[in-house]
Design a protein around this motif. Sequence first.
Motif, short mmCIF file in Angstrom:
data_model
loop_
_atom_site.label_atom_id
_atom_site.label_comp_id
_atom_site.label_asym_id
_atom_site.label_seq_id
_atom_site.Cartn_x
_atom_site.Cartn_y
_atom_site.Cartn_z
N ASP A 1 -0.80 -1.14 5.10
CA ASP A 1 0.29 -2.10 4.92
C ASP A 1 1.25 -1.61 3.85
OD1 ASP A 1 -0.69 -4.01 6.80
OD2 ASP A 1 -2.19 -4.61 5.34
N PHE A 2 2.05 -0.59 4.20
CA PHE A 2 2.94 -0.03 3.19
C PHE A 2 4.36 -0.53 3.32
CE2 PHE A 2 5.76 2.91 5.39
CZ PHE A 2 5.10 3.21 6.59
N LEU A 3 4.71 -1.23 4.40
CA LEU A 3 6.10 -1.61 4.64
C LEU A 3 6.17 -3.06 5.10
CD1 LEU A 3 9.04 -0.43 4.84
CD2 LEU A 3 8.59 -0.17 7.27
N ASP B 1 0.84 -1.20 0.00
CA ASP B 1 0.00 0.00 0.00
C ASP B 1 0.87 1.25 0.00
OD1 ASP B 1 -2.25 1.65 0.26
OD2 ASP B 1 -3.20 0.31 1.71
N LYS B 2 0.25 2.39 0.18
CA LYS B 2 0.95 3.67 0.25
C LYS B 2 1.25 4.01 1.70
CE LYS B 2 -3.59 5.69 -0.08
NZ LYS B 2 -4.51 6.43 -0.94
N ILE C 1 2.84 3.49 9.50
CA ILE C 1 1.84 2.46 9.69
C ILE C 1 1.91 1.97 11.12
CG2 ILE C 1 2.49 1.75 7.37
CD1 ILE C 1 3.01 -0.98 8.40
N ASP C 2 0.79 1.49 11.60
CA ASP C 2 0.74 1.00 12.97
C ASP C 2 1.49 -0.30 13.14
OD1 ASP C 2 -2.52 2.09 14.20
OD2 ASP C 2 -0.67 3.16 13.77
N ARG C 3 1.35 -1.18 12.18
CA ARG C 3 1.87 -2.53 12.37
C ARG C 3 2.61 -3.05 11.14
NH1 ARG C 3 -2.37 -1.39 15.09
NH2 ARG C 3 -2.57 -2.04 17.24
N PRO C 4 3.79 -2.50 10.86
CA PRO C 4 4.58 -3.10 9.78
C PRO C 4 5.03 -4.48 10.22
CG PRO C 4 5.87 -1.47 10.94
CD PRO C 4 4.48 -1.40 11.51
#
Length: 588
Positions: free
Chosen positions: A260-262, A253-254, A466-469
């Motif tokens: 979920d970007f990382l 994602d971005k 993000i909160d949860r990479p």
Amino acid sequence: MKIAVEGCCHGELENIYSTIQHLEAKEGIKVDLLLCCGDFQAVRNESDLECMAVPKKFRQINSFYKYYSGEKKAPVLTLVIGGNHEASNYLGELSYGGWMAPNIYYMGYASIVNYGGVRIGGVSGIFKQRDFRKGHFEIPPYSQDTVRSVYHTRGLEVFRLKQITQPIDIMMSHDWPRGIYHHGNTEQLLRAKTFFRDEVESNTLGSPCHEELLNHLKPTYWFAAHLHVKFPALVSHGPVNAEEKTTKFLALDKCLPHRDFLQVVDIPHKTEAPWDFTYDPEWLAVLQSTKLLLTTNDRVVHMPNQQYNNRWDYSASLEELSAIREIFQEDLRIPHNFTQTVQVHDPAKPVQNPNQPLPNVNPQTTQFCAKLSITDPVAAIMESSGIPVTPSPLRSLSKRDEIDNDDESAIFDSFTVPFDTSVEEGSEDGDTDVANTSSNPAEISLDDDEEKEDEVVKTSLSDRSIDRPLLIDLPDSERTHETSVDETTGQKLSTSSDIFSSTPLQESLMTDARPSAMGTPCVTGGKMKRRNLDIYSSQEEEESAGEEIKQDRLSSTGESSSTESGSSGGRKFKRRNQAMYTSNEDTE
């Protein structure tokens, strides 16, 4: 080797790096390399912003200029490809790749590099059929057409990558390979992005040229972005050299909170190989042997095939590989020769009413082309247009840069016209030429109309992570695949044949990973529609949903827009590729 993979960057470098640093401190690990899969937005100053095909209200300087100026240095070695929302003038300077800033390397139109014995390929841009067979003819100042065609992937780069015969470990792209959704949990994808259904069912979602590369290169991993959703898949290629060959695909994602970007993956490497970027001799040999296939005009050119009387197979021979090693004297390390070529944004003195810059030749590209005796496309176009070609460490402002944009008598170069780069791509007038009216299945309609309204919270820039990479160890295809669950959303992060979220290195990463230093979210707005927060239209969006729907039916000129399908039927507005960008106020 631990490699962090990031989806669409959208200029949020500081927040991406801070998230990685937090993970490193919390888990006691060291991320060796960061891969950014497009929409990087290497904006150095206000003029660079004018070279992005983005509505003005979404244009943000963001933080890259700090790394370009030397104010900050990237804490992780970073490898970048281009997307469809970029400062294309800067990327054009580095057409074969180069350092965008210290510790940040761009792969150019397409390239292959090595790091720690891991072979990484990349291709920039997105697919557009009408531009696919053209040359690289765009230089700034851009027109309404060229500001978009400049980021369209060309057939030359795909042809060059198809000459590669040695195994690729990792492939990076912005676009998804067409059909990849058939190799993962398609229904889960369609629940997240309901407006993908028509393209998925007609098999037009994604890039057909990337589908060809996937089947030809058969890389071990393929990472992508562009569609703003996380999606893992496993592609089986059948037996290769008596072994079953598979590709583990992951789109991300971005860079926004709760997205979920990382993702961090653990990839085997060769301990004796240098932990620095090195050129790939096979890729260099292909570049050199195909140098005469480069064109710098907008005429359609077909790549060689078996029907040609002349050479059509440009895979590297032993003699060509030997010649490359001799040219580089067995030292294939990429030189750290970054040089600033423009004046950097000064927050204390922002430029008002900036114009697009003149084209610029980068000393890195000049040096690279001289070594391989190949052509810099930007320099070639400048020379043919009568523009002085003199690479300089720092180009001063030109007369064009200094003029006031509000002046009706503003000076424009003879080969361009004044325009607004914020015009929506789908509003371009159709061309009767068949080559220019082919549909682009990759530039799909991405509208969130079907999604429900949510209560959303805007966060400050210091909280844009993000909160949860997830930090994960990618399993081998032979391993039993388990399905992990995000503890916050309760949604599965992987398919039934889950490849990418099987085993977190430490369970604590499944809990909140936001560093306290990132600050507390601050509420700046109430209920907002999720429609087009990350899916912009070319028009200035209205506050009311009714006005927004009305605007969506019009092009930026107030006329119906072509579907660009090439047919002569009814014309309608198609919100193609509007999902590829968001401002830093995206709160979906």
